[in-house]
Design a protein around this motif. Structure first.
Motif, PDB file in Angstrom:
ATOM      1  N   ALA A   5       0.837  -1.204   0.000  1.00 46.79           N
ATOM      2  CA  ALA A   5       0.000   0.000   0.000  1.00 46.79           C
ATOM      3  C   ALA A   5       0.869   1.250   0.000  1.00 46.79           C
ATOM      4  CB  ALA A   5      -0.937   0.001   1.212  1.00 46.79           C
ATOM      5  N   LYS A   6       1.884   1.281   0.852  1.00 48.35           N
ATOM      6  CA  LYS A   6       2.761   2.453   0.914  1.00 48.35           C
ATOM      7  C   LYS A   6       3.545   2.635  -0.382  1.00 48.35           C
ATOM      8  CE  LYS A   6       3.095   2.849   5.876  1.00 48.35           C
ATOM      9  NZ  LYS A   6       3.938   3.102   7.032  1.00 48.35           N
ATOM     10  N   ALA A   7       3.969   1.535  -0.986  1.00 49.71           N
ATOM     11  CA  ALA A   7       4.683   1.629  -2.264  1.00 49.71           C
ATOM     12  C   ALA A   7       3.766   2.180  -3.351  1.00 49.71           C
ATOM     13  CB  ALA A   7       5.229   0.257  -2.658  1.00 49.71           C
ATOM     14  N   LEU A   8       2.529   1.698  -3.392  1.00 45.08           N
ATOM     15  CA  LEU A   8       1.576   2.200  -4.384  1.00 45.08           C
ATOM     16  C   LEU A   8       1.254   3.677  -4.147  1.00 45.08           C
ATOM     17  CD1 LEU A   8      -0.861  -0.852  -4.647  1.00 45.08           C
ATOM     18  CD2 LEU A   8       0.698   0.000  -6.417  1.00 45.08           C
ATOM     19  N   ILE A   9       1.091   4.061  -2.901  1.00 45.30           N
ATOM     20  CA  ILE A   9       0.832   5.462  -2.570  1.00 45.30           C
ATOM     21  C   ILE A   9       2.004   6.328  -3.028  1.00 45.30           C
ATOM     22  CG2 ILE A   9       0.583   7.118  -0.662  1.00 45.30           C
ATOM     23  CD1 ILE A   9      -1.021   4.845   0.788  1.00 45.30           C
ATOM     24  N   ALA A  10       3.226   5.868  -2.790  1.00 50.17           N
ATOM     25  CA  ALA A  10       4.415   6.621  -3.214  1.00 50.17           C
ATOM     26  C   ALA A  10       4.474   6.741  -4.738  1.00 50.17           C
ATOM     27  CB  ALA A  10       5.674   5.958  -2.679  1.00 50.17           C
ATOM     28  N   LEU A  11       4.151   5.658  -5.442  1.00 45.51           N
ATOM     29  CA  LEU A  11       4.154   5.706  -6.910  1.00 45.51           C
ATOM     30  C   LEU A  11       3.080   6.660  -7.448  1.00 45.51           C
ATOM     31  CD1 LEU A  11       4.742   1.950  -7.787  1.00 45.51           C
ATOM     32  CD2 LEU A  11       6.270   3.870  -8.257  1.00 45.51           C
ATOM     33  N   ALA A  58      -0.505  18.766  -7.866  1.00 46.90           N
ATOM     34  CA  ALA A  58       0.513  18.934  -6.821  1.00 46.90           C
ATOM     35  C   ALA A  58      -0.109  18.752  -5.437  1.00 46.90           C
ATOM     36  CB  ALA A  58       1.173  20.309  -6.939  1.00 46.90           C
ATOM     37  N   PHE A  59      -1.331  19.254  -5.254  1.00 45.60           N
ATOM     38  CA  PHE A  59      -2.019  19.072  -3.974  1.00 45.60           C
ATOM     39  C   PHE A  59      -2.304  17.594  -3.704  1.00 45.60           C
ATOM     40  CE2 PHE A  59      -3.996  23.565  -4.309  1.00 45.60           C
ATOM     41  CZ  PHE A  59      -2.878  24.128  -3.713  1.00 45.60           C
ATOM     42  N   LEU A  60      -2.705  16.864  -4.738  1.00 46.94           N
ATOM     43  CA  LEU A  60      -2.933  15.421  -4.567  1.00 46.94           C
ATOM     44  C   LEU A  60      -1.635  14.733  -4.142  1.00 46.94           C
ATOM     45  CD1 LEU A  60      -5.202  14.630  -7.645  1.00 46.94           C
ATOM     46  CD2 LEU A  60      -5.893  14.732  -5.239  1.00 46.94           C
ATOM     47  N   ALA A  61      -0.551  15.063  -4.820  1.00 46.64           N
ATOM     48  CA  ALA A  61       0.748  14.469  -4.466  1.00 46.64           C
ATOM     49  C   ALA A  61       1.138  14.840  -3.041  1.00 46.64           C
ATOM     50  CB  ALA A  61       1.823  14.922  -5.455  1.00 46.64           C
ATOM     51  N   ALA A  62       0.951  16.095  -2.671  1.00 46.85           N
ATOM     52  CA  ALA A  62       1.311  16.546  -1.323  1.00 46.85           C
ATOM     53  C   ALA A  62       0.518  15.784  -0.261  1.00 46.85           C
ATOM     54  CB  ALA A  62       1.074  18.045  -1.182  1.00 46.85           C
ATOM     55  N   TRP A  66       2.132  13.397   2.461  1.00 43.80           N
ATOM     56  CA  TRP A  66       1.828  13.662   3.871  1.00 43.80           C
ATOM     57  C   TRP A  66       1.357  12.380   4.548  1.00 43.80           C
ATOM     58  CZ3 TRP A  66      -3.494  15.750   5.516  1.00 43.80           C
ATOM     59  CH2 TRP A  66      -3.544  15.924   6.899  1.00 43.80           C
ATOM     60  N   SER A  67       0.478  11.625   3.879  1.00 44.90           N
ATOM     61  CA  SER A  67      -0.030  10.395   4.493  1.00 44.90           C
ATOM     62  C   SER A  67       1.105   9.412   4.798  1.00 44.90           C
ATOM     63  CB  SER A  67      -1.077   9.731   3.599  1.00 44.90           C
ATOM     64  OG  SER A  67      -0.488   9.023   2.528  1.00 44.90           O
ATOM     65  N   LEU A  68       2.125   9.395   3.951  1.00 49.61           N
ATOM     66  CA  LEU A  68       3.260   8.486   4.170  1.00 49.61           C
ATOM     67  C   LEU A  68       4.116   8.905   5.368  1.00 49.61           C
ATOM     68  CD1 LEU A  68       4.336   7.913   0.477  1.00 49.61           C
ATOM     69  CD2 LEU A  68       3.171   6.278   1.987  1.00 49.61           C
ATOM     70  N   LEU A  69       4.019  10.158   5.755  1.00 51.05           N
ATOM     71  CA  LEU A  69       4.825  10.668   6.870  1.00 51.05           C
ATOM     72  C   LEU A  69       4.130  10.545   8.223  1.00 51.05           C
ATOM     73  CD1 LEU A  69       6.192  13.882   5.124  1.00 51.05           C
ATOM     74  CD2 LEU A  69       7.339  11.665   5.400  1.00 51.05           C
ATOM     75  N   ILE A  70       2.873  10.149   8.208  1.00 50.11           N
ATOM     76  CA  ILE A  70       2.106  10.015   9.453  1.00 50.11           C
ATOM     77  C   ILE A  70       2.420   8.664  10.088  1.00 50.11           C
ATOM     78  CG2 ILE A  70      -0.221   9.864  10.436  1.00 50.11           C
ATOM     79  CD1 ILE A  70      -1.148  11.677   8.090  1.00 50.11           C
ATOM     80  N   ARG A  71       2.850   8.690  11.333  1.00 48.20           N
ATOM     81  CA  ARG A  71       3.261   7.462  12.019  1.00 48.20           C
ATOM     82  C   ARG A  71       2.089   6.667  12.591  1.00 48.20           C
ATOM     83  NH1 ARG A  71       8.840   7.033  12.781  1.00 48.20           N
ATOM     84  NH2 ARG A  71       9.934   8.962  12.340  1.00 48.20           N
ATOM     85  N   ASN A  78      -6.494   7.030   7.253  1.00 54.16           N
ATOM     86  CA  ASN A  78      -7.542   8.025   7.012  1.00 54.16           C
ATOM     87  C   ASN A  78      -7.123   9.048   5.953  1.00 54.16           C
ATOM     88  OD1 ASN A  78      -9.191   6.841   8.940  1.00 54.16           O
ATOM     89  ND2 ASN A  78      -8.652   8.283  10.547  1.00 54.16           N
ATOM     90  N   VAL A  79      -5.940   9.601   6.125  1.00 63.12           N
ATOM     91  CA  VAL A  79      -5.465  10.630   5.191  1.00 63.12           C
ATOM     92  C   VAL A  79      -5.198  10.010   3.824  1.00 63.12           C
ATOM     93  CG1 VAL A  79      -3.600  12.279   4.734  1.00 63.12           C
ATOM     94  CG2 VAL A  79      -4.586  12.119   7.026  1.00 63.12           C
ATOM     95  N   ALA A  80      -4.568   8.842   3.789  1.00 65.89           N
ATOM     96  CA  ALA A  80      -4.296   8.166   2.520  1.00 65.89           C
ATOM     97  C   ALA A  80      -5.602   7.836   1.804  1.00 65.89           C
ATOM     98  CB  ALA A  80      -3.473   6.901   2.746  1.00 65.89           C
ATOM     99  N   THR A  81      -6.598   7.349   2.542  1.00 61.52           N
ATOM    100  CA  THR A  81      -7.893   7.035   1.942  1.00 61.52           C
ATOM    101  C   THR A  81      -8.509   8.280   1.318  1.00 61.52           C
ATOM    102  OG1 THR A  81      -8.332   5.173   3.424  1.00 61.52           O
ATOM    103  CG2 THR A  81     -10.248   6.239   2.428  1.00 61.52           C
TER     104      THR A  81
END
Length: 124
Positions: A5-11, A58-62, A66-71, A78-81
């Protein structure tokens, strides 16, 4: 599944950073090559429109970055969704209004990331 999931979000975030760069900075140079069916004389007059679209990408990417940086796992999900749903809906709208190819490029990866994210959440 969480790593997938994190890899797909990053891509997807990287894709939207590229789209933002393209629409903001390379619309008149790369645009005619990428969108060969679009009349070349319309790229210059639509530069501001493309740049505006680029800011949204750019906002979508940001948001995805951001979701990837939340611990906290719940808040990350929630943010990624939220941002993946934005990408998915934008892809569906683009597929209906512009080209079905946008569905494959945007919506399908967003849906795959959402599924991986939700499965990963259920296992915790």
């Amino acid at each position: 599944m969480r790593i997938l999931a994190k890899a797909l979000i990053a891509l997807i975030a990287a894709l939207h950073l590229y789209i933002a760069w393209f629409e903001i900075f390379a619309w008149t140079t790369r645009g005619p090559v990428v969108f060969s069916s679009f009349p070349t004389d319309l790229f210059e007059p639509t530069i501001a429109l493309a740049a505006n679209q680029g800011i949204y990408n750019a906002f979508l990417a940001a948001g995805l970055i951001w979701s990837l940086l939340i611990r906290d796992a719940r808040w990350h999900a929630n943010v990624a969704t939220c941002f993946l749903l934005f990408v998915l809906v934008a892809g569906v709208f683009g597929a209906v209004t512009i080209s079905p190819r946008i569905m494959v490029v945007q919506s399908v990866p967003a849906l795959a990331a959402l599924i991986a994210l939700w499965i990963g959440q259920r296992r915790t």
